[in-house]
Design a protein around this motif. Structure first.
Motif, PDB file in Angstrom:
ATOM      1  N   VAL A   7       0.841  -1.207   0.000  1.00 42.41           N
ATOM      2  CA  VAL A   7       0.000   0.000   0.000  1.00 42.41           C
ATOM      3  C   VAL A   7       0.870   1.249   0.000  1.00 42.41           C
ATOM      4  CG1 VAL A   7      -1.706   1.327   1.309  1.00 42.41           C
ATOM      5  CG2 VAL A   7      -1.900  -1.166   1.184  1.00 42.41           C
ATOM      6  N   SER A   8       1.909   1.244   0.829  1.00 44.33           N
ATOM      7  CA  SER A   8       2.793   2.410   0.944  1.00 44.33           C
ATOM      8  C   SER A   8       3.464   2.736  -0.374  1.00 44.33           C
ATOM      9  CB  SER A   8       3.851   2.160   2.021  1.00 44.33           C
ATOM     10  OG  SER A   8       3.259   2.032   3.294  1.00 44.33           O
ATOM     11  N   TYR A   9       3.757   1.703  -1.154  1.00 46.78           N
ATOM     12  CA  TYR A   9       4.384   1.942  -2.463  1.00 46.78           C
ATOM     13  C   TYR A   9       3.495   2.852  -3.309  1.00 46.78           C
ATOM     14  CZ  TYR A   9       5.970   1.366  -7.219  1.00 46.78           C
ATOM     15  OH  TYR A   9       6.391   1.629  -8.501  1.00 46.78           O
ATOM     16  N   TYR A  10       2.195   2.532  -3.377  1.00 43.98           N
ATOM     17  CA  TYR A  10       1.286   3.318  -4.220  1.00 43.98           C
ATOM     18  C   TYR A  10       0.984   4.689  -3.608  1.00 43.98           C
ATOM     19  CZ  TYR A  10       0.636  -0.880  -7.016  1.00 43.98           C
ATOM     20  OH  TYR A  10       0.860  -1.973  -7.824  1.00 43.98           O
ATOM     21  N   VAL A  11       0.895   4.758  -2.280  1.00 42.08           N
ATOM     22  CA  VAL A  11       0.708   6.062  -1.643  1.00 42.08           C
ATOM     23  C   VAL A  11       1.850   6.996  -2.035  1.00 42.08           C
ATOM     24  CG1 VAL A  11       0.645   7.314   0.550  1.00 42.08           C
ATOM     25  CG2 VAL A  11      -0.624   5.164   0.307  1.00 42.08           C
ATOM     26  N   ASN A  12       3.079   6.490  -1.962  1.00 40.12           N
ATOM     27  CA  ASN A  12       4.243   7.302  -2.329  1.00 40.12           C
ATOM     28  C   ASN A  12       4.258   7.625  -3.814  1.00 40.12           C
ATOM     29  OD1 ASN A  12       5.249   7.372   0.303  1.00 40.12           O
ATOM     30  ND2 ASN A  12       6.363   5.449   0.063  1.00 40.12           N
ATOM     31  N   LEU A  13       3.811   6.671  -4.632  1.00 38.75           N
ATOM     32  CA  LEU A  13       3.747   6.905  -6.080  1.00 38.75           C
ATOM     33  C   LEU A  13       2.836   8.085  -6.381  1.00 38.75           C
ATOM     34  CD1 LEU A  13       4.211   5.907  -9.072  1.00 38.75           C
ATOM     35  CD2 LEU A  13       2.108   4.581  -8.773  1.00 38.75           C
ATOM     36  N   PHE A  14       1.653   8.100  -5.769  1.00 36.81           N
ATOM     37  CA  PHE A  14       0.701   9.171  -6.052  1.00 36.81           C
ATOM     38  C   PHE A  14       1.130  10.501  -5.440  1.00 36.81           C
ATOM     39  CE2 PHE A  14      -2.200   5.385  -6.484  1.00 36.81           C
ATOM     40  CZ  PHE A  14      -2.248   5.456  -7.866  1.00 36.81           C
ATOM     41  N   LYS A  15       1.848  10.452  -4.338  1.00 28.90           N
ATOM     42  CA  LYS A  15       2.398  11.689  -3.771  1.00 28.90           C
ATOM     43  C   LYS A  15       3.407  12.307  -4.740  1.00 28.90           C
ATOM     44  CE  LYS A  15       1.795  10.893   1.196  1.00 28.90           C
ATOM     45  NZ  LYS A  15       2.490  10.615   2.489  1.00 28.90           N
ATOM     46  N   LYS A  16       4.262  11.477  -5.331  1.00 28.03           N
ATOM     47  CA  LYS A  16       5.230  11.977  -6.321  1.00 28.03           C
ATOM     48  C   LYS A  16       4.496  12.568  -7.516  1.00 28.03           C
ATOM     49  CE  LYS A  16       8.773   8.517  -5.181  1.00 28.03           C
ATOM     50  NZ  LYS A  16       9.446   7.290  -5.673  1.00 28.03           N
ATOM     51  N   MET A  17       3.447  11.886  -7.963  1.00 27.95           N
ATOM     52  CA  MET A  17       2.697  12.358  -9.121  1.00 27.95           C
ATOM     53  C   MET A  17       2.052  13.716  -8.846  1.00 27.95           C
ATOM     54  SD  MET A  17      -0.531  10.519 -11.010  1.00 27.95           S
ATOM     55  CE  MET A  17      -1.655  10.926  -9.660  1.00 27.95           C
ATOM     56  N   ARG A  18       1.522  13.900  -7.631  1.00 30.67           N
ATOM     57  CA  ARG A  18       0.847  15.145  -7.289  1.00 30.67           C
ATOM     58  C   ARG A  18       1.794  16.341  -7.245  1.00 30.67           C
ATOM     59  NH1 ARG A  18      -3.765  15.783  -4.575  1.00 30.67           N
ATOM     60  NH2 ARG A  18      -2.752  17.017  -2.950  1.00 30.67           N
ATOM     61  N   GLU A  19       3.096  16.073  -7.135  1.00 30.86           N
ATOM     62  CA  GLU A  19       4.080  17.159  -7.113  1.00 30.86           C
ATOM     63  C   GLU A  19       4.447  17.644  -8.508  1.00 30.86           C
ATOM     64  OE1 GLU A  19       7.315  15.473  -4.970  1.00 30.86           O
ATOM     65  OE2 GLU A  19       6.294  15.531  -3.016  1.00 30.86           O
ATOM     66  N   LEU A  20       4.018  16.931  -9.544  1.00 31.60           N
ATOM     67  CA  LEU A  20       4.375  17.295 -10.911  1.00 31.60           C
ATOM     68  C   LEU A  20       3.535  18.475 -11.394  1.00 31.60           C
ATOM     69  CD1 LEU A  20       4.549  13.698 -12.432  1.00 31.60           C
ATOM     70  CD2 LEU A  20       6.486  15.162 -11.821  1.00 31.60           C
ATOM     71  N   PRO A  21       4.129  19.385 -12.154  1.00 36.65           N
ATOM     72  CA  PRO A  21       3.370  20.540 -12.667  1.00 36.65           C
ATOM     73  C   PRO A  21       2.226  20.120 -13.587  1.00 36.65           C
ATOM     74  CG  PRO A  21       5.571  20.424 -13.660  1.00 36.65           C
ATOM     75  CD  PRO A  21       5.562  19.458 -12.533  1.00 36.65           C
ATOM     76  N   GLU A  22       2.403  19.012 -14.291  1.00 38.39           N
ATOM     77  CA  GLU A  22       1.327  18.547 -15.177  1.00 38.39           C
ATOM     78  C   GLU A  22       0.084  18.162 -14.375  1.00 38.39           C
ATOM     79  OE1 GLU A  22       5.049  16.646 -17.191  1.00 38.39           O
ATOM     80  OE2 GLU A  22       4.493  17.395 -15.199  1.00 38.39           O
ATOM     81  N   TRP A  23       0.296  17.585 -13.190  1.00 41.47           N
ATOM     82  CA  TRP A  23      -0.842  17.206 -12.352  1.00 41.47           C
ATOM     83  C   TRP A  23      -1.567  18.461 -11.854  1.00 41.47           C
ATOM     84  CZ3 TRP A  23      -3.691  13.066 -11.453  1.00 41.47           C
ATOM     85  CH2 TRP A  23      -4.567  13.077 -10.365  1.00 41.47           C
ATOM     86  N   THR A  24      -0.800  19.470 -11.457  1.00 42.01           N
ATOM     87  CA  THR A  24      -1.398  20.727 -11.016  1.00 42.01           C
ATOM     88  C   THR A  24      -2.244  21.336 -12.125  1.00 42.01           C
ATOM     89  OG1 THR A  24       0.458  21.151  -9.516  1.00 42.01           O
ATOM     90  CG2 THR A  24      -0.892  23.041 -10.150  1.00 42.01           C
ATOM     91  N   GLU A  25      -1.719  21.316 -13.328  1.00 44.40           N
ATOM     92  CA  GLU A  25      -2.451  21.858 -14.481  1.00 44.40           C
ATOM     93  C   GLU A  25      -3.725  21.050 -14.744  1.00 44.40           C
ATOM     94  OE1 GLU A  25      -1.695  22.944 -19.221  1.00 44.40           O
ATOM     95  OE2 GLU A  25      -0.182  21.846 -18.076  1.00 44.40           O
ATOM     96  N   PHE A  26      -3.614  19.725 -14.633  1.00 46.06           N
ATOM     97  CA  PHE A  26      -4.764  18.840 -14.836  1.00 46.06           C
ATOM     98  C   PHE A  26      -5.850  19.135 -13.805  1.00 46.06           C
ATOM     99  CE2 PHE A  26      -6.833  14.685 -13.880  1.00 46.06           C
ATOM    100  CZ  PHE A  26      -7.375  14.422 -15.129  1.00 46.06           C
ATOM    101  N   MET A  27      -5.457  19.334 -12.553  1.00 48.57           N
ATOM    102  CA  MET A  27      -6.406  19.647 -11.498  1.00 48.57           C
ATOM    103  C   MET A  27      -7.126  20.969 -11.771  1.00 48.57           C
ATOM    104  SD  MET A  27      -6.565  17.387  -8.895  1.00 48.57           S
ATOM    105  CE  MET A  27      -6.788  16.220 -10.245  1.00 48.57           C
TER     106      MET A  27
END
Length: 341
Positions: free
Chosen positions: A283-303
């Motif tokens: 579970v922790s692997y995916y939690v960390n994966l999505f935390k890394k993804m949320r830090e990307l500028p593309e994710w911010t733009e998507f949001m």
């Protein structure tokens, strides 16, 4: 003697180094043993193509691949049958398999409550809330109605079933909101279900229905193209995004439905779960994966483009939120007469 002394010095140095790394919050050599996927990961979407969940899952897949956030590929699979029940049962039956994850929407609650299928969210393992999704009341851009007040006044003045509302699935979130509008107006909409939010949006653009409650991400392209008009958002506050989407309006310019006198609000989960029986390390692997993804500028733009409520949760906080959401849906669906007999 010299050899013994040298060994002691090496051991002392190693223990000191590990302790220092721990104090600094750095990974110790043990972290090398942390779990990670050893084969492709299936990302299940319990909905059709083109809708909000589908778009978010596919965008996530693209970001993970672009930034090499995983060594293994992520494969998106739509399993929309039975109002998403097909997808949920598939993941439920994959107990202990950490190479399957599923993105959820409100059918996490509505489908088992409405159909009685042998599934509950507790059969899965909560990973992370990625965001909450808004619902907006839309009409065609050529519609004579400029505000929610005008449109719903026309519904009140009309006959039962005169106005058509398109939505995703039967007894799902779109129809729950529609029933709330039935109660507000005292008149029944004709609710027309489709497999995904993309299809729903097209129906409104084609003037085959009078309104929809599409999520922003499902409607933004048609809105920008001047094909549809937003009347109000089903939230207790306006969306925070003030950059213009059309020549004249931003998401923030859309009034809340409550501002129009419609006391109805509804937010939808965009979250990730795994099968039951997985380990905390997995579970922790995916939690960390999505935390890394949320830090990307593309994710911010998507949001921002999708006008999402950017709430993020994991662990007990996330599980507690899901439990409260299930309780809320039980009440809403009971009131609407949607619970399975």
């Amino acid at each position: 003697m010299q050899h013994t002394t040298a060994s002691k010095l090496r051991n002392t140095f190693f223990r000191t180094a590990v302790a220092s790394m721990a104090m600094l919050g750095l990974s110790t050599p043990v972290s090398v043993l942390a779990w990670e996927p050893t084969k492709p990961v299936e990302f299940i979407i319990p909905a059709g193509t083109g809708g909000g969940a589908d778009q978010m899952a596919r965008f996530t897949q693209g970001l993970v691949a672009k930034h090499n956030l995983m060594k293994q590929p992520m494969v998106v699979v739509n399993k929309s049958g039975g109002a998403g029940g097909e997808g949920f049962l598939y993941v439920k039956d994959s107990k202990g398999d950490p190479h399957k994850i599923i993105i959820t929407l409100s059918n996490l609650f509505t489908t088992p409550l409405a159909t009685g299928i042998p599934f509950n969210w507790k059969d899965l393992t909560p990973v992370s809330m990625l965001a909450l999704d808004e619902f907006v009341l839309w009409v065609n851009a050529d519609s004579p109605y400029k505000t929610a007040t005008e449109y719903l006044a026309a519904v009140k003045a009309g006959n039962d079933n005169q106005f058509k509302m398109a939505g995703t699935g039967s007894k799902q979130e779109d129809q729950i909101i529609t029933v709330a509008l039935d109660k507000f107006t005292g008149k029944k909409f004709t609710y027309v279900p489709f497999k995904g939010g993309g299809d729903v949006a097209v129906q409104l653009v084609g003037n085959h229905v009078d309104s929809t409650v599409n999520n922003p991400i499902e409607a933004v392209a048609h809105w920008r193209a001047g094909k549809r008009r937003p009347l109000c958002v089903f939230d207790d506050q306006r969306m925070p995004y003030k950059e213009k989407v059309t020549d004249t309006m931003s998401w923030h310019d859309i009034p809340t439905c409550k501002e129009s006198g419609v006391d109805v609000d509804y937010l939808m989960l965009r979250g990730v779960f795994m099968p039951g029986g997985v380990t905390q390390d997995q579970v922790s692997y995916y939690v960390n994966l999505f935390k890394k993804m949320r830090e990307l500028p593309e994710w911010t733009e998507f949001m921002e483009k999708g006008a999402f409520n950017q709430s993020f949760m994991s662990g007990k906080e996330y599980a507690d939120w899901v439990q409260k959401a299930e309780d809320t849906h039980k009440t809403l669906m009971k009131d609407a007469g949607f619970l399975a007999k």
